[in-house]
Design an enzyme around this catalytic site. Structure first.
Site: not given
Length: 412
Positions: A64, A314
């Site tokens: 992110k 991720s």
């Protein structure tokens, strides 16, 4: 349900390879070039090399930061002076907080009242002012939007903005540099930002490489949306993978994914927990369920993937208490827990004799509940409920056989 409202941003358009390359320059010295690690176990299942792209080891513990920093770095001086605001229960919150801090921009992050304390503390440590508002993420997002309207702060969407997609796409550039022979990239999809960004980068440079997205079955908004040709909102979402628990695709990533992603698969909760367990046991990686979704897809149908495969891990931000529950769920899904009830004679030493049978069968007893007073029981009977740790389905069968041969009647 994590269903971010649409951001007041440019109309959906295709993010280009040049946008992603520009983001890569912007992120130089900020985001880590995360490691690419091989997985021998998954390689043996798939029948071809499988590698992990370890964004769980990125700064703030997820990809992110890439999108958040790219977005905030692109703001004008006036916009930066007004500060930024975001809403998130975890990864996006930390990414925005660190990105804003590095760029000298004031940040406010709205988080749900029930957000895990480690994630709240990390967001504060990265420099954001945290406001705990709302019981669910939808309420938190509305509060952040209202704050943006009242104060002029720029709302930083977690996925539905071209700059965010471009920033996340730098993961794709790194994959091609680190594994030029890659045939398939597998990545989790929530709103779609990272999958869209990776697809832009990979398909522009290597159109032969397949990009496959993965969603949790309980939060799979993309399959019906792609079938309808437009983003469709789910009535409800429910999954342990909170990082991809999104009820509506973002407009910007939806168009890109529709054009460039080869396939979107779904995975069960059992597969997600098994994947988290595998990452921990086999790869020594702490990976959150959303980050393990590509691994879940590989475990569910390994023969469906052409190798070499790169699975994008991720994120690795998972609350320790949740991780404990997920690992128990994963062990149960893998057949390494056995719950059963059986009857035995209510006499001195009977329980010890039964436990000796389990010891010889090499089953580890986690919990025992011994009931003597129940109208269903005979005068000389007792009922025992057991929670056992085993080595897998074959061992479970062997334990049940050993109990049967010893004369014990398993009733459930």
């Amino acid at each position: 349900m994590n269903h971010p409202p649409a951001e007041a941003s440019p109309a959906p358009h295709t993010v280009t390879l040049d946008d992603v390359k520009t983001a890569q320059k912007t992120l130089s010295g900020v985001a880590r070039v995360t490691a690419l690690e091989g997985s021998r176990h998954l390689s043996s299942l798939v029948g071809a090399p499988v590698h992990f792209k370890c964004e769980n080891l990125q700064r703030t513990g997820s990809f992110k930061l890439r999108g958040a920093y790219t977005r905030i770095a692109g703001l004008s001086a006036d916009e930066r002076a007004r500060g930024v605001v975001a809403a998130s229960a975890g990864n996006h919150a930390q990414g925005v907080a660190l990105a804003a801090s590095l760029l000298g921009v004031r940040s406010t992050v709205f988080m749900p009242v029930g957000a895990p304390l480690p994630k709240v503390a990390a967001t504060v440590d990265y420099g954001a002012e945290v406001k705990l508002t709302g019981q669910v993420v939808d309420e938190t997002l509305r509060a952040a939007q209202e704050y943006a309207e009242e104060t002029g702060a720029v709302f930083i969407h977690p996925f539905d903005h071209p700059d965010v997609v471009a920033g996340q796409g730098t993961v794709g550039l790194e994959i091609l540099e680190q594994c030029p022979e890659v045939a398939t990239v597998v990545v989790g999809i929530g709103g779609g930002g990272v999958a869209a960004g990776i697809a832009v980068a990979v398909k522009a440079l290597r159109p032969d490489v397949k990009v496959i997205g993965v969603q949790a079955e309980g939060a799979a908004a993309y399959p019906p949306s792609l079938a309808a040709g437009r983003p469709v909102s789910l009535d409800a979402v429910a999954t342990m993978a909170d990082g991809i628990q999104v009820g509506r695709p973002g407009d910007v990533p939806f168009k890109i994914i529709g054009d460039l992603v080869d396939e979107v698969r779904t995975v069960s909760e059992d597969a997600l927990s098994s994947a988290v367990l595998l990452c921990l046991e086999r790869a020594k990686m702490v990976v959150e369920p959303a980050g393990a979704s590509p691994v879940a897809a590989l475990l569910s149908e390994p023969e469906a993937f052409e190798g070499p495969v790169v699975a994008v891990l991720s994120g690795g931000n998972v609350d320790p208490l949740l991780l404990q529950r997920i690992l128990r769920h994963g062990m149960a899904a893998a057949g390494r827990y056995l719950s059963l009830r059986l009857r035995l004679q209510d006499r001195p030493g009977a329980l010890a004799t039964m436990l000796e049978v389990l010891s010889v069968a090499d089953a580890n007893v986690l919990d025992v509940s011994h009931v003597r007073t129940d109208p269903r029981l005979g005068l000389t009977e007792a009922e025992v409920e057991l929670q056992l740790e085993t080595k897998g389905p074959e061992h479970c069968a062997a334990v049940l056989t050993a109990l049967g041969e010893a004369g014990y009647r398993v009733i459930g």
